[in-house]
Write a protein that holds these residues in place. Structure first.
Motif, PDB file in Angstrom:
ATOM      1  N   UNK A  79       0.825  -1.212   0.000  1.00 54.81           N
ATOM      2  CA  UNK A  79       0.000   0.000   0.000  1.00 54.81           C
ATOM      3  C   UNK A  79       0.857   1.258   0.000  1.00 54.81           C
ATOM      4  N   UNK A  80       2.034   1.186   0.578  1.00 54.53           N
ATOM      5  CA  UNK A  80       2.914   2.344   0.640  1.00 54.53           C
ATOM      6  C   UNK A  80       3.496   2.755  -0.697  1.00 54.53           C
ATOM      7  N   UNK A  81       3.400   1.872  -1.687  1.00 54.18           N
ATOM      8  CA  UNK A  81       3.979   2.187  -2.994  1.00 54.18           C
ATOM      9  C   UNK A  81       3.001   2.749  -3.999  1.00 54.18           C
ATOM     10  N   UNK A  82       1.734   2.886  -3.605  1.00 52.45           N
ATOM     11  CA  UNK A  82       0.714   3.289  -4.577  1.00 52.45           C
ATOM     12  C   UNK A  82       0.952   4.687  -5.126  1.00 52.45           C
ATOM     13  N   UNK A  83       1.388   5.608  -4.285  1.00 52.54           N
ATOM     14  CA  UNK A  83       1.643   6.972  -4.763  1.00 52.54           C
ATOM     15  C   UNK A  83       2.730   6.979  -5.820  1.00 52.54           C
ATOM     16  N   UNK A  84       3.779   6.182  -5.601  1.00 53.91           N
ATOM     17  CA  UNK A  84       4.858   6.082  -6.585  1.00 53.91           C
ATOM     18  C   UNK A  84       4.367   5.446  -7.879  1.00 53.91           C
ATOM     19  N   UNK A  85       3.519   4.437  -7.760  1.00 51.65           N
ATOM     20  CA  UNK A  85       2.980   3.775  -8.949  1.00 51.65           C
ATOM     21  C   UNK A  85       2.182   4.755  -9.792  1.00 51.65           C
ATOM     22  N   UNK A  86       1.393   5.596  -9.147  1.00 49.68           N
ATOM     23  CA  UNK A  86       0.565   6.559  -9.878  1.00 49.68           C
ATOM     24  C   UNK A  86       1.373   7.709 -10.468  1.00 49.68           C
ATOM     25  N   UNK A  87       2.516   7.993  -9.895  1.00 50.39           N
ATOM     26  CA  UNK A  87       3.254   9.194 -10.303  1.00 50.39           C
ATOM     27  C   UNK A  87       4.497   8.912 -11.126  1.00 50.39           C
ATOM     28  N   UNK A  88       4.734   7.658 -11.513  1.00 52.69           N
ATOM     29  CA  UNK A  88       5.935   7.335 -12.289  1.00 52.69           C
ATOM     30  C   UNK A  88       5.605   6.418 -13.461  1.00 52.69           C
ATOM     31  N   UNK A  89       6.528   6.337 -14.385  1.00 49.65           N
ATOM     32  CA  UNK A  89       6.431   5.419 -15.516  1.00 49.65           C
ATOM     33  C   UNK A  89       6.410   3.990 -14.983  1.00 49.65           C
ATOM     34  N   UNK A  90       5.682   3.107 -15.647  1.00 43.61           N
ATOM     35  CA  UNK A  90       5.375   1.800 -15.064  1.00 43.61           C
ATOM     36  C   UNK A  90       6.582   0.875 -14.916  1.00 43.61           C
ATOM     37  N   UNK A  91       7.682   1.114 -15.638  1.00 43.26           N
ATOM     38  CA  UNK A  91       8.871   0.287 -15.475  1.00 43.26           C
ATOM     39  C   UNK A  91       9.837   0.862 -14.429  1.00 43.26           C
ATOM     40  N   UNK A 101      12.843   2.660 -22.075  1.00 45.07           N
ATOM     41  CA  UNK A 101      13.393   1.678 -23.006  1.00 45.07           C
ATOM     42  C   UNK A 101      12.501   1.496 -24.222  1.00 45.07           C
ATOM     43  N   UNK A 102      11.239   1.950 -24.121  1.00 44.95           N
ATOM     44  CA  UNK A 102      10.313   1.916 -25.243  1.00 44.95           C
ATOM     45  C   UNK A 102       9.842   3.328 -25.545  1.00 44.95           C
ATOM     46  N   UNK A 103       9.676   3.641 -26.826  1.00 52.79           N
ATOM     47  CA  UNK A 103       9.226   4.969 -27.221  1.00 52.79           C
ATOM     48  C   UNK A 103       7.879   5.271 -26.569  1.00 52.79           C
ATOM     49  N   UNK A 104       7.768   6.456 -25.978  1.00 50.16           N
ATOM     50  CA  UNK A 104       6.534   6.851 -25.312  1.00 50.16           C
ATOM     51  C   UNK A 104       6.424   6.382 -23.880  1.00 50.16           C
ATOM     52  N   UNK A 105       7.307   5.471 -23.469  1.00 48.34           N
ATOM     53  CA  UNK A 105       7.210   4.924 -22.128  1.00 48.34           C
ATOM     54  C   UNK A 105       5.927   4.135 -21.941  1.00 48.34           C
ATOM     55  N   UNK A 106       5.686   3.712 -20.720  1.00 50.37           N
ATOM     56  CA  UNK A 106       4.479   2.957 -20.411  1.00 50.37           C
ATOM     57  C   UNK A 106       3.884   3.503 -19.116  1.00 50.37           C
ATOM     58  N   UNK A 107       2.578   3.726 -19.132  1.00 45.51           N
ATOM     59  CA  UNK A 107       1.887   4.196 -17.932  1.00 45.51           C
ATOM     60  C   UNK A 107       0.625   3.368 -17.766  1.00 45.51           C
ATOM     61  N   UNK A 275       2.027  13.993 -16.877  1.00 49.20           N
ATOM     62  CA  UNK A 275       2.593  14.408 -15.591  1.00 49.20           C
ATOM     63  C   UNK A 275       3.512  13.334 -15.019  1.00 49.20           C
ATOM     64  N   UNK A 276       3.137  12.070 -15.169  1.00 53.55           N
ATOM     65  CA  UNK A 276       3.914  10.981 -14.581  1.00 53.55           C
ATOM     66  C   UNK A 276       5.114  10.584 -15.431  1.00 53.55           C
TER      67      UNK A 276
END
Length: 625
Positions: A79-91, A101-107, A275-276
Motif C-alpha cells: 500500500x505504501x507504494x501506490x503513490x509512486x505507482x501513480x506518479x511514475x512510468x510503469x517500469x 526503453x520503449x518509445x513513449x514509455x508505459x503508464x 505528468x507521470x
C-alpha cells in the motif's frame, strides 16, 4: 399443409434477419420455452471461463512478472507504494529510475496497484495472482455477454444459446489466443483494460437507451479505469460512437454528449500520463535496441512490408491459433519486401475486408461493424502509428478478437442460414456440427497451451520450439537449461555435456542478431565455465576475442579474466591475447581506453614485466588523459 401463424407450439426455425431492431422499437419476444435468461446465460459464460483457466492456479511467476510484480520496488512496498505507482512510468519500479526503453514509455498503474494490494494483504502468492486473473477474465466474459445482449437482442424463434450475444461471448472466452493474457499474471493489464472499455460501452448503451446522465458519467469513469490499465483502451473512443451509430436510433445530441464524457476521460488520462511520464504515447527517445524496436535500421519499404506481414499473422492466428508462442522477437516474423507473396496475400485479405465493410456501411451490417471493431482495436498495436516494442504479441489481439468472434458468430447464425434458408434443417445439422468442432477445438487448444505457462523453463521450451528464428527464444532456452540443470550437475563431464547442448543455441541467437549483448555476455560466461572444467586456453581466448569485438565490457568476461590470468598455464599466449585485444583493437581502433586498460592489466597479471604490455599500458594511459 401450411402451419398456423403465431402459435406457441411452433417448431420451425426460420433464419432471422441480419438487421437488428433499433433500441427505440418494441422488440419481439421469444416463446416461453426459448426466452433468453440473462442471469443463467451470463453465469454459464462466467463458469466456462473460470473452469477453462482453472489449471493456471498451479503455475508460478514467469516472463515479465518480475518487472511488474516480483522485482518491482514500488509494488513490493504494498500500500505504501501506490503513490509512486501513480506518479511514475510503469517500469520505474523495476529499474529504480525512468529509462524509457520503449518509445513513449508505459503508464499502466491500475494493474500495478492491484499487485501492490496483493502484496500488502498476502505477499507474493502466485496462486492468488492467477486466481484473480481467472476471476477477472470470467467477469469480462459475463460483462461482454450482458453488453451484447442489449445491442443484439434475441429474436423470435431463436434459442438464446444460438443468439449473437451468447455465441459471440462463448467464442471469445474460449479462443486460445487469450491464453497469454490470462495465464501470465502480467497480462492482467489486458483484462482490466478490456473490462474498462466494455464497461464504458455498456454504460454508454444504457445512457443512449435511458437518457440518464448518471449512465454517461459512469461511462466516463469506466473508460478512465480502462485507460489506467492500458493505453489501447483509447480505441474505444471510436468503437463506442460507432456502436451507437450502427445499432441505436439515439439522437446526435445524445451521442455527442456521450462522446464528450469519453473524451474528458481520455484527456484526463493523457494529462495524468504526461505528468507521470513526461511525454505522450509516442514521445521521448528510446535507446536504439533491436529487441525493443524490431524495425530498427530497415528501409521504409522493408519496415511497412514487414508490418503488413505481422497484421496477416494476427489474422492467421485468429483463424487457426496454432502454433502459439509468447516470443515474436526478431526475427521470428521475418523482414520482407513488398514482393513477398505473404505480404501480397495479406493486402488482398484486408482489401477484401475493406470492400465488405464499405458495402455494408449504409445498411449498418454486423459484418461491417465486426470488421471496423477489429481494425480499430488492432490499430493501436499495429506498429503503423508508433512502435510498440515488438512485431506481434498474442495478447495484443485480446480486444480485436472480440470483433473476430462477433463476425464468426454472425456467419454461423445469421449469414449462412439466410443463404441456405430453402432447406434450414440441413443447416441446423451442418451449423451445429461446425459449432461443436470450433468450440471443442478452442477448448482443447487452450488446455494444450496452458501448461507452457507453468514456469520459466516450460515457457522457454515452448518458445524455443515454436519461435526458432527468434534470437531471444534461442538465448532464453540456453539460459533456462543452465539455470535448471547446470548448477545441479554432479560431474565435470555432465557439465561439459550441458555446455555442448547450450552453446549452439547461443550461437544461433548471435547468428540472428550479432549485436545481441545479452547473448554475447552469456557466450563469454559459457566459455569461462568450460575453461574451468577443461583448461583449454585456445578456444577460450577465441571466444573472448569475438565477444570483445562486440561487447568489450561483458560482465561475464570481466568476471573470468582475472581467474584465467592466474590459472591459464601459458602466460605468453594469454599476454599476447591481452595485447592484441586491449591495445591494438580497443585502444588504437576503438579509442575505448577504459576497457583497453583492463585487458592490459590482466595480461600483466599473468606475465609481470612484459615489455610489450608495459609500453602499451603507458601509451594508453597517456592517450586517456
Amino acid at each position: 399443409m401450411a402451419k398456423k401463424k403465431n402459435t406457441p407450439t411452433r417448431k420451425s426455425n426460420p433464419a432471422p434477419s441480419a438487421k437488428v431492431p433499433p433500441i427505440t422499437q418494441k422488440k419481439k419476444t421469444a416463446t416461453p420455452t426459448q426466452r433468453p435468461n440473462g442471469s443463467t446465460a451470463g453465469f454459464i459464460i462466467f463458469l466456462i471461463a473460470f473452469v477453462l483457466y482453472l489449471p493456471s492456479l498451479r503455475y508460478g511467476y514467469v516472463l515479465d512478472d518480475k518487472i511488474v510484480f516480483t522485482q518491482n520496488t514500488y509494488v513490493k512496498m504494498g500500500f505504501g507504494g501506490m503513490a509512486k505507482i501513480l506518479s511514475t512510468e510503469s517500469f520505474s519500479g523495476y529499474f529504480n529510475e525512468q529509462k524509457d526503453i520503449l518509445i513513449g514509455g508505459r503508464y499502466r498503474p491500475l494493474s500495478l496497484i492491484s499487485f501492490a494490494i496483493e502484496q500488502g494483504l498476502w505477499g507474493q502468492n502466485a496462486a492468488l495472482g492467477h486466481l484473480l486473473n481467472v476471476l477477472l477474465y470470467a467477469l469480462l466474459g459475463w460483462l461482454i455477454y450482458h453488453t451484447l445482449r442489449r445491442i443484439f437482442p434475441a429474436l423470435v424463434g431463436g434459442h438464446w444459446a444460438l443468439g449473437l450475444a451468447f455465441l459471440t461471448s462463448l467464442l471469445y472466452i474460449l479462443h486460445p489466443i487469450h491464453s497469454e493474457a490470462v495465464a501470465n499474471i502480467k497480462g492482467r493489464d489486458e483484462i482490466l483494460a478490456a473490462l474498462g472499455a466494455i464497461g464504458a460501452l455498456y454504460a454508454s448503451w444504457e445512457y443512449a437507451k435511458q437518457k440518464k446522465m448518471s449512465w454517461n458519467i459512469l461511462a466516463g469513469i469506466w473508460f478512465f479505469g480502462g485507460l489506467l490499465a492500458k493505453e489501447n483502451a483509447l480505441t474505444f473512443l471510436a468503437v463506442i460512437p460507432l456502436t451507437l451509430y450502427f445499432f441505436s436510433t439515439t439522437p446526435l445530441q445524445a451521442r455527442l454528449a456521450n462522446l464528450a464524457a469519453l473524451s474528458a476521460a481520455a484527456v484526463a488520462y493523457l494529462l495524468l500520463r504526461y505528468w507521470a511520464v513526461g511525454h505522450l504515447l509516442s514521445g521521448g527517445e528510446a535507446e536504439p535496441n533491436l529487441l525493443n524496436d524490431p524495425y530498427l535500421g530497415l528501409s521504409w519499404a522493408q519496415k511497412y512490408a514487414s508490418i503488413v506481414l505481422s497484421l496477416g499473422w494476427y489474422l492467421r492466428l485468429l483463424l487457426f491459433p496454432h502454433p502459439l508462442t509468447h516470443d515474436y522477437y526478431p526475427f521470428q516474423i521475418p523482414v520482407v519486401g513488398w514482393g513477398d507473396w505473404r505480404v501480397i496475400l495479406t493486402l488482398l485479405a484486408f482489401v477484401a475486408l475493406a470492400v465488405i465493410a464499405l458495402r455494408g456501411w449504409r445498411s449498418k451490417s454486423i459484418a461491417t461493424y465486426s470488421i471496423l471493431f477489429f481494425v480499430l482495436t488492432l490499430s493501436m498495436v499495429s506498429n503503423i502509428f508508433f512502435n510498440v516494442g515488438t512485431t506481434l504479441n498474442e495478447r495484443f489481439a485480446f480486444l480485436p478478437s472480440l470483433g473476430f468472434s462477433l463476425a464468426t458468430a454472425w456467419l454461423l447464425v445469421r449469414f449462412l442460414p439466410e443463404k441456405i434458408q430453402k432447406n434450414p434443417e440441413n443447416w441446423n445439422s451442418l451449423g451445429g456440427g461446425m459449432l461443436v468442432i470450433l468450440l471443442g477445438g478452442y477448448f482443447l487448444k487452450t488446455q494444450i497451451r496452458l501448461p507452457d505457462w507453468q514456469d520459466e523453463y516450460t515457457l522457454n521450451e515452448a518458445a524455443y520450439k515454436y519461435s526458432p528464428q527468434s534470437a531471444r527464444a534461442n538465448l532464453f532456452m540456453g539460459v533456462a537449461i543452465f539455470n535448471r540443470d547446470y548448477a545441479t550437475a554432479q560431474t565435470a563431464q555432465e557439465k561439459l555435456t550441458l555446455l555442448a547442448q547450450i552453446s549452439p543455441m547461443i550461437d544461433k541467437s548471435l547468428q540472428i542478431i550479432p549485436s545481441y549483448n545479452n547473448a554475447q555476455d552469456f557466450k563469454a560466461g559459457l566459455a569461462g565455465e568450460r575453461f574451468v572444467l577443461d583448461k583449454q586456453l585456445s578456444p577460450l581466448l577465441q571466444t573472448f576475442s569475438e565477444v570483445a569485438h562486440q561487447l568489450p565490457g561483458s560482465a561475464n568476461m570481466q568476471r573470468f579474466l582475472p581467474w584465467v590470468a592466474a590459472n591459464n598455464g601459458n602466460p605468453a599466449i594469454f599476454a599476447d591475447f591481452c595485447y592484441r585485444t586491449g591495445y591494438q583493437y580497443l585502444a588504437k581502433e576503438k579509442q575505448n581506453y577504459t576497457e583497453a586498460l583492463k585487458f592490459i592489466k590482466y595480461g600483466l597479471q599473468a606475465a609481470p614485466g612484459n615489455p610489450q604490455l608495459t609500453a602499451a599500458q603507458a601509451e594508453v594511459k597517456r592517450q586517456a588523459r
